[in-house]
Motif scaffolding. Sequence first.
Motif, PDB file in Angstrom:
ATOM      1  N   UNK A  75      -4.319 -32.531 -75.308  1.00 43.86           N
ATOM      2  CA  UNK A  75      -3.298 -33.227 -74.508  1.00 43.86           C
ATOM      3  C   UNK A  75      -2.204 -33.804 -75.390  1.00 43.86           C
ATOM      4  N   UNK A  76      -2.586 -34.279 -76.564  1.00 38.73           N
ATOM      5  CA  UNK A  76      -1.567 -34.812 -77.488  1.00 38.73           C
ATOM      6  C   UNK A  76      -0.640 -33.683 -77.947  1.00 38.73           C
ATOM      7  N   UNK A  77      -1.208 -32.479 -78.122  1.00 39.99           N
ATOM      8  CA  UNK A  77      -0.379 -31.321 -78.483  1.00 39.99           C
ATOM      9  C   UNK A  77       0.607 -31.022 -77.343  1.00 39.99           C
ATOM     10  N   UNK A  78       0.110 -31.171 -76.089  1.00 37.01           N
ATOM     11  CA  UNK A  78       0.994 -30.960 -74.931  1.00 37.01           C
ATOM     12  C   UNK A  78       2.183 -31.920 -75.004  1.00 37.01           C
ATOM     13  N   UNK A  79       1.911 -33.178 -75.368  1.00 40.10           N
ATOM     14  CA  UNK A  79       3.004 -34.157 -75.493  1.00 40.10           C
ATOM     15  C   UNK A  79       4.000 -33.726 -76.568  1.00 40.10           C
ATOM     16  N   UNK A  80       3.456 -33.190 -77.679  1.00 36.24           N
ATOM     17  CA  UNK A  80       4.347 -32.736 -78.757  1.00 36.24           C
ATOM     18  C   UNK A  80       5.215 -31.569 -78.302  1.00 36.24           C
ATOM     19  N   UNK A  81       4.597 -30.661 -77.566  1.00 33.74           N
ATOM     20  CA  UNK A  81       5.331 -29.478 -77.106  1.00 33.74           C
ATOM     21  C   UNK A  81       6.447 -29.889 -76.139  1.00 33.74           C
ATOM     22  N   UNK A  82       6.170 -30.883 -75.327  1.00 30.62           N
ATOM     23  CA  UNK A  82       7.161 -31.375 -74.377  1.00 30.62           C
ATOM     24  C   UNK A  82       7.595 -30.270 -73.424  1.00 30.62           C
ATOM     25  N   UNK A  83       8.907 -30.106 -73.286  1.00 31.21           N
ATOM     26  CA  UNK A  83       9.411 -29.124 -72.323  1.00 31.21           C
ATOM     27  C   UNK A  83       9.656 -27.755 -72.938  1.00 31.21           C
ATOM     28  N   UNK A  84       9.372 -27.627 -74.231  1.00 29.75           N
ATOM     29  CA  UNK A  84       9.607 -26.365 -74.922  1.00 29.75           C
ATOM     30  C   UNK A  84       8.821 -25.226 -74.277  1.00 29.75           C
ATOM     31  N   UNK A  85       9.493 -24.095 -74.121  1.00 24.97           N
ATOM     32  CA  UNK A  85       8.822 -22.904 -73.569  1.00 24.97           C
ATOM     33  C   UNK A  85       7.686 -22.471 -74.518  1.00 24.97           C
ATOM     34  N   UNK A  86       6.594 -21.939 -73.952  1.00 17.42           N
ATOM     35  CA  UNK A  86       5.576 -21.319 -74.816  1.00 17.42           C
ATOM     36  C   UNK A  86       6.136 -20.020 -75.375  1.00 17.42           C
ATOM     37  N   UNK A  87       5.582 -19.589 -76.508  1.00 15.91           N
ATOM     38  CA  UNK A  87       5.996 -18.332 -77.124  1.00 15.91           C
ATOM     39  C   UNK A  87       5.729 -17.143 -76.217  1.00 15.91           C
ATOM     40  N   UNK A  88       4.624 -17.274 -75.484  1.00 21.25           N
ATOM     41  CA  UNK A  88       4.164 -16.176 -74.631  1.00 21.25           C
ATOM     42  C   UNK A  88       3.259 -16.783 -73.567  1.00 21.25           C
ATOM     43  N   UNK A  89       3.031 -16.054 -72.501  1.00 22.49           N
ATOM     44  CA  UNK A  89       2.082 -16.600 -71.518  1.00 22.49           C
ATOM     45  C   UNK A  89       0.699 -16.771 -72.170  1.00 22.49           C
ATOM     46  N   UNK A  90       0.049 -17.896 -71.862  1.00 22.30           N
ATOM     47  CA  UNK A  90      -1.247 -18.145 -72.488  1.00 22.30           C
ATOM     48  C   UNK A  90      -2.345 -17.387 -71.754  1.00 22.30           C
ATOM     49  N   UNK A  91      -3.064 -16.551 -72.499  1.00 18.93           N
ATOM     50  CA  UNK A  91      -4.152 -15.780 -71.888  1.00 18.93           C
ATOM     51  C   UNK A  91      -5.477 -16.060 -72.589  1.00 18.93           C
ATOM     52  N   UNK A  92      -5.465 -15.864 -73.904  1.00 17.61           N
ATOM     53  CA  UNK A  92      -6.740 -16.019 -74.637  1.00 17.61           C
ATOM     54  C   UNK A  92      -7.173 -17.479 -74.770  1.00 17.61           C
ATOM     55  N   UNK A  93      -6.204 -18.386 -74.887  1.00 13.67           N
ATOM     56  CA  UNK A  93      -6.594 -19.809 -74.993  1.00 13.67           C
ATOM     57  C   UNK A  93      -7.308 -20.270 -73.712  1.00 13.67           C
ATOM     58  N   UNK A  94      -6.764 -19.973 -72.520  1.00 15.13           N
ATOM     59  CA  UNK A  94      -7.539 -20.328 -71.305  1.00 15.13           C
ATOM     60  C   UNK A  94      -8.899 -19.629 -71.266  1.00 15.13           C
ATOM     61  N   UNK A  95      -8.956 -18.418 -71.795  1.00 18.66           N
ATOM     62  CA  UNK A  95     -10.259 -17.725 -71.845  1.00 18.66           C
ATOM     63  C   UNK A  95     -11.239 -18.490 -72.733  1.00 18.66           C
ATOM     64  N   UNK A  96     -10.717 -18.933 -73.870  1.00 20.09           N
ATOM     65  CA  UNK A  96     -11.570 -19.732 -74.759  1.00 20.09           C
ATOM     66  C   UNK A  96     -12.084 -20.968 -74.036  1.00 20.09           C
ATOM     67  N   UNK A  97     -11.184 -21.591 -73.261  1.00 23.78           N
ATOM     68  CA  UNK A  97     -11.568 -22.807 -72.533  1.00 23.78           C
ATOM     69  C   UNK A  97     -12.635 -22.497 -71.484  1.00 23.78           C
ATOM     70  N   UNK A  98     -12.434 -21.358 -70.780  1.00 22.12           N
ATOM     71  CA  UNK A  98     -13.432 -20.965 -69.758  1.00 22.12           C
ATOM     72  C   UNK A  98     -14.793 -20.768 -70.406  1.00 22.12           C
ATOM     73  N   UNK A  99     -14.774 -20.058 -71.535  1.00 23.37           N
ATOM     74  CA  UNK A  99     -16.036 -19.745 -72.211  1.00 23.37           C
ATOM     75  C   UNK A  99     -16.702 -21.032 -72.715  1.00 23.37           C
TER      76      UNK A  99
END
Lengths: 267, 222
Positions: free
Chosen positions: B103-127
């Motif tokens: 969540x702190x990383x989310x605050x750092x990112x702020x409104x900046x666009x992600x480099x790409x749609x997140x796919x593997x990170x949510x997968x990691x979270x699911x797992x």
Amino acid sequence: MTEYNLNGQTCRGDKIKAKNLNFYYGSFQALRDINLDIPGCAITAIIGPSGCGKSSFLRLLNRMNDLIYGSRIEGTIELDGKNIFDKEVDVVDLRKNVGMVFQKPNPFPISIFDNIAFGPKQHGKKSKIELEEIVENSLKKAALWDEVKDKLGQSALALSGGQQQRLCIARVLSVEPQVILMDEPCSALDPMATLKIEDLMRTLAKNYTIIIVTHNMQQAARVSDTTAFFMMEPDRAGSLVEYGLTSEIFTNPKDKRTEDYITGRFG
Amino acid sequence: MEIRTDFNRRLREIQDDILIMGSMVETAIITSIKALKERDIDMAQQLINDDALINRKRFEIEEKCIKLIATQQPLAGDLRTIISVLNILTELERVGDYAAGISKIVLMIGNEEHLKPLIDIPRMADKTTLMLRESLDAFIKQDADKARAVIAEDDDVDNLYDQVFRELLTFMIEDPRTITRATRLIWAAHNLERSADRVTNICERIIYIVTGKMEELGASNY
């Protein structure tokens, strides 16, 4: 031969060995097929529910059950490799070698000095100087000397319960035994006196083999190196369920019945 | 008649508390990844604040364990359970911290666009959350085999982390201006990877409860 790693030292379970031991009071079987190797220079605790034969077993170790009419023994108990039930064994000698401390302190109604000197006198020590030395040493070993050195002539019955029990231990030590049997030695004592006796036991364990029967599981856990768990079978004969290092028995017993007993689920 | 009714009740209560804390931590991970995906600063801030609730729950359970040890002198399986619970609490609390970290990383990112749609990170979270749920199930059922199976699943999370790392590295090599954004995502992925490692630690404790043996099974590459 069972070997144990006790306090970083390898001890062999060869001080006392019970082999295929059965014990009967008349037709009633009190102990069934006990095989137990007890190491020297260590404290072994015997635990188990009431009536499981732990006191009977303890009493066999210095043949106190000889006096019970109709009792009968099968199998052997070896002390240093020699069967204590052999005909040529002198039971007085055996009891000198294997002393006993009982549940309630039982000093003789005589002076502190005479309580300790009593045993050595019986075994032929007559000289006053020698007896004084024995009394002082025994009381020191039993951690009682400092408390009683100025009143050795007073009656032992004037001592507190904890002091009386240490006096009884000193009395056992006075005849230079190898093994000390203790049957619930702290059950009549307050917590402080109990801890003093336990400290004393740890000190004595360097030079003596101690076997203690106790209902107090925490005491067994605190004081002993190895623990034997006895249980009553359906016909009420006592049997050995599990025997091992105390640290193992109280954290990870192998037998479900031991687990149930020490966690208070039965018994 | 059940013996030690009061003790059994209090031990069960602690086990239930672990489940409650486990589900708080699971929700935290899921929410942190949702906040990351959606770059939702409010959600992230809320989660950082709520981490205090997880910490409070941890101390509450720890206190119950200490009281039980002090007053009931638990032994054998009971002792192993309570000591392991104390360890499991620490692991769960750390997973909660990792979620707060994301969540702190989310605050750092702020409104900046992600480099790409997140796919593997949510997968990691699911797992990781699946592993967490399964580990708590193994805890309640006292199932060492299940705990071992969960530990084996950690490889999947590690592989996903490798993948995320390699992919983001390519972005950074191609265009150094992406380094900041890519690094932040690697941090987030690393938090998940560590969370899964913590779950394997929980599983080792479950194996100890059941078998009495301490096994180091979850040796991670990271």
